[in-house]
Design a protein around this motif. Structure first.
Motif, PDB file in Angstrom:
ATOM      1  N   SER A  82      13.309  -5.082 -15.141  1.00 19.95           N
ATOM      2  CA  SER A  82      13.473  -6.141 -13.922  1.00 19.95           C
ATOM      3  C   SER A  82      12.489  -6.664 -13.076  1.00 19.95           C
ATOM      4  O   SER A  82      11.476  -5.814 -12.802  1.00 19.95           O
ATOM      5  CB  SER A  82      14.467  -5.106 -12.921  1.00 19.95           C
ATOM      6  N   GLY A  83      12.691  -7.626 -12.744  1.00 18.30           N
ATOM      7  CA  GLY A  83      11.639  -8.590 -11.971  1.00 18.30           C
ATOM      8  C   GLY A  83      12.030  -7.983 -10.507  1.00 18.30           C
ATOM      9  O   GLY A  83      11.056  -8.473  -9.432  1.00 18.30           O
ATOM     10  N   ILE A  84      12.983  -7.356 -10.087  1.00 12.93           N
ATOM     11  CA  ILE A  84      13.162  -7.020  -8.582  1.00 12.93           C
ATOM     12  C   ILE A  84      13.408  -5.330  -8.629  1.00 12.93           C
ATOM     13  O   ILE A  84      13.319  -4.687  -9.640  1.00 12.93           O
ATOM     14  CB  ILE A  84      14.781  -7.299  -8.229  1.00 12.93           C
ATOM     15  N   PHE A  85      13.469  -4.886  -7.442  1.00 17.27           N
ATOM     16  CA  PHE A  85      13.734  -3.505  -7.217  1.00 17.27           C
ATOM     17  C   PHE A  85      14.376  -3.360  -5.949  1.00 17.27           C
ATOM     18  O   PHE A  85      14.294  -3.980  -4.963  1.00 17.27           O
ATOM     19  CB  PHE A  85      12.196  -2.878  -6.931  1.00 17.27           C
ATOM     20  N   THR A  92      10.641  -5.786  -2.657  1.00 19.80           N
ATOM     21  CA  THR A  92       9.563  -6.395  -3.523  1.00 19.80           C
ATOM     22  C   THR A  92       8.315  -5.614  -3.639  1.00 19.80           C
ATOM     23  O   THR A  92       7.620  -5.240  -4.711  1.00 19.80           O
ATOM     24  CB  THR A  92       9.510  -7.845  -3.319  1.00 19.80           C
ATOM     25  N   ASP A  93       8.065  -5.513  -2.540  1.00 16.43           N
ATOM     26  CA  ASP A  93       6.465  -4.948  -2.356  1.00 16.43           C
ATOM     27  C   ASP A  93       6.403  -3.457  -2.892  1.00 16.43           C
ATOM     28  O   ASP A  93       5.459  -3.016  -3.640  1.00 16.43           O
ATOM     29  CB  ASP A  93       5.916  -5.050  -0.841  1.00 16.43           C
ATOM     30  N   PHE A  94       7.549  -2.678  -2.604  1.00 16.66           N
ATOM     31  CA  PHE A  94       7.523  -1.274  -3.322  1.00 16.66           C
ATOM     32  C   PHE A  94       7.722  -1.228  -4.679  1.00 16.66           C
ATOM     33  O   PHE A  94       6.854  -0.575  -5.282  1.00 16.66           O
ATOM     34  CB  PHE A  94       8.631  -0.637  -2.549  1.00 16.66           C
ATOM     35  N   GLY A  95       8.404  -2.246  -5.180  1.00 15.89           N
ATOM     36  CA  GLY A  95       8.298  -2.436  -6.579  1.00 15.89           C
ATOM     37  C   GLY A  95       7.080  -2.772  -7.315  1.00 15.89           C
ATOM     38  O   GLY A  95       6.765  -2.044  -8.484  1.00 15.89           O
ATOM     39  N   MET A  96       6.393  -3.645  -6.654  1.00 11.10           N
ATOM     40  CA  MET A  96       5.134  -3.957  -7.143  1.00 11.10           C
ATOM     41  C   MET A  96       4.098  -2.973  -6.856  1.00 11.10           C
ATOM     42  O   MET A  96       3.280  -2.667  -7.894  1.00 11.10           O
ATOM     43  CB  MET A  96       4.675  -5.321  -6.290  1.00 11.10           C
TER      44      MET A  96
END
Length: 510
Positions: free
Chosen positions: A372-375, A404-408
């Motif tokens: 996934s590109g999202i979180f 988004t930041d947390f997923g990155m």
């Protein structure tokens, strides 16, 4: 396994895992040899390696990190990929800016070293034709396959330390336009042309016209379901899980969430509730936390400090179990969702799971397991060990982009985010929540209001390439331009630039 060594666009030798020589046709391209070997050895992983790196190939480690059949791993010692940084002009996903220091999700593959299972190559060979350029072939396989459920990674463990660096191949503009035409919607070749024209002053009309002669590789249906997945890794051990729930003004909704948790086939150990109410004299309204009996321990914290980032960080600091379920106070879910999440983690050997997260009566469009590109901070399961040095960035409090930041952050620590469509959480989108608290932004009194939101600009500057940011800028420009009259175009352009610069200014302040 089968190992294919190559140099100068030709295979030099092929050996088995026991180092026995295997026959191959020397006049064929590298891609053709791989496809032929896949048909001859359909049950084995197939490794490719540049001849210069033969002594640095981590053969022994392969069996550890190539832990199921639906993986494609690769690594490049070069700073940039075969397609170069310009691929960011057509893709805003987190898969472009690759962290070379850890296992990182990306379809950007390299001919230097890699591995894929023969069954995947056989399937992909029906859509991705053989190509004399091996790098192009590998990137095409990964780009097409990733959408369909092939899990693709940059994997530095493929090589031992101090590996030599071959001269990397680099795609020219003709190759780049061709790749975009074959793997994206048609409008993206126009946007690539415009991005190059606006930001690099390149008039790339010939590469654009050249790309029109190639057919898309997206249209032909492929089914990866027949390829079995069973990871050899031990990801779930104790099967213990804590649940974190930030809440504000949703007493009844939270009660329903707790009832769903109480019915789970695998019960959580702790449910960590962070109740927020910024009113100075306020007290907790969640009386049922103590007046009713619950089949788990409830850790309840009341705070006058509003903000989802602060609340989730506080909750995460009290997690004790092997896993954590990031939940929200207006969710509903089935009684076996935790059990099924553990099953998926064991099957795929993964530490981060995100679920389908739909509102009531909303159609589910994404039905394929994929990277996934999202979180989602309200619908994800994470192994505790993945959370070291990962927090919700308070610079994004009361803004947008914290998910988004947390997923990155997770991806840059080596933990991919996998979406499972059959794990479903209903998001009721209750009317009362954290954003009902009016918070004055730092830039609220600015004469020129920043656009896009400085918090979104902050995330772009932190995690994406310059080309991705410029692409976002151009797309935003055209979206807003459609709303303007022709006579106002000159004024609009000047105002757009001013707002963009103010957004960058405040993003850097954040």
């Amino acid at each position: 396994m089968i190992v294919v060594y190559h140099q100068n666009n030709r295979v030099t030798k092929v050996v088995s895992g026991n180092n026995d020589a295997i026959f191959f046709k020397k006049n064929k391209s590298i891609a053709s040899v791989l496809l032929s070997l896949a048909n001859d050895f359909p049950e084995l992983p197939i490794v490719w390696c540049h001849e210069l790196m033969e002594n640095n190939l981590n053969i022994e480690g392969l069996t550890t990190f190539f832990h199921h059949n639906k993986l494609m791993l690769s690594y490049s010692t070069a700073d940039t990929s075969f397609l170069g940084n310009r691929i960011g002009f057509v893709e805003e996903s987190p898969f472009i800016k690759v962290n070379k220091q850890c296992t990182y999700p990306t379809w950007l593959m390299s001919s230097e070293v890699g591995v894929i299972h023969a069954s995947v190559l056989i399937l992909m060979g029906t859509r991705v034709t053989e190509n004399s350029n091996f790098d192009y072939f590998l990137n095409s396989v990964a780009k097409v396959g990733m959408i369909l459920g092939l899990l693709c990674y940059s994997e530095p463990r493929l090589l031992l330390k101090n590996a030599p660096q071959p001269n990397p191949q680099k795609a020219n503009l003709f190759v780049l336009f061709r790749f975009v035409k074959q793997h994206y919607k048609k409008r993206w070749i126009v946007l690539l042309f415009l991005n190059l024209l606006v930001f690099e002053k390149r008039f790339s009309i010939l590469p654009l016209l050249y790309s029109l002669f190639f057919k898309s590789r997206k249209k032909k249906a492929l089914n990866f379901d027949f390829i079995p997945v069973q990871s050899s890794l031990t990801i779930v051990d104790k099967k213990t899980i804590d649940v974190i729930i930030p809440t504000i003004g949703r007493k009844q909704y939270l009660y329903d969430v707790l009832q769903d948790l109480a019915k789970q086939s695998i019960l959580p150990i702790n449910v960590i509730v962070i109740e927020q109410n910024p009113q100075p004299d306020s007290v907790s309204e969640l009386d049922y936390l103590t007046t009713e009996k619950w089949p788990f321990t409830i850790k309840h914290f009341f705070t006058h400090q509003a903000g989802a980032c602060n609340a989730r960080n506080l909750a995460l600091s009290h997690v004790e179990s092997e896993w954590v379920f990031l939940n929200d106070d207006d969710n509903r879910f089935a009684s076996d969702i935790i059990e099924k999440a553990f099953e998926k983690a064991e099957q795929y050997g993964i530490e981060v799971i995100t679920t389908a997260y739909l509102q009531e009566n909303e159609k589910q469009d994404y039905i394929q397991i994929h990277q996934s590109g999202i979180f989602g901070s309200g619908n994800s399961f994470i192994k505790k060990t993945a959370l070291k040095e990962v927090v919700f960035d308070k610079a994004l409090e009361f803004g947008y982009g914290e998910d988004t930041d947390f997923g990155m952050q997770l991806r840059n620590k080596g933990f991919d985010v996998i979406y499972f469509p059959d794990l479903r959480i209903t998001h009721l989108k209750a009317s009362m929540g954290g954003f009902r608290i009016k918070v004055k932004k730092l830039w609220e009194n600015e004469l020129v209001q920043p656009k896009p939101s400085p918090t979104m600009m902050y995330v772009f500057l932190k995690h994406y390439t310059n080309q991705q940011l410029l692409c976002y800028k151009l797309v935003s420009f055209f979206k807003l331009l459609k709303k303007e009259s022709f006579s106002n175009y000159g004024v609009f352009f000047k105002e757009f630039e001013k707002k963009w610069k103010r957004s960058q200014y405040w993003a850097n302040k954040l």
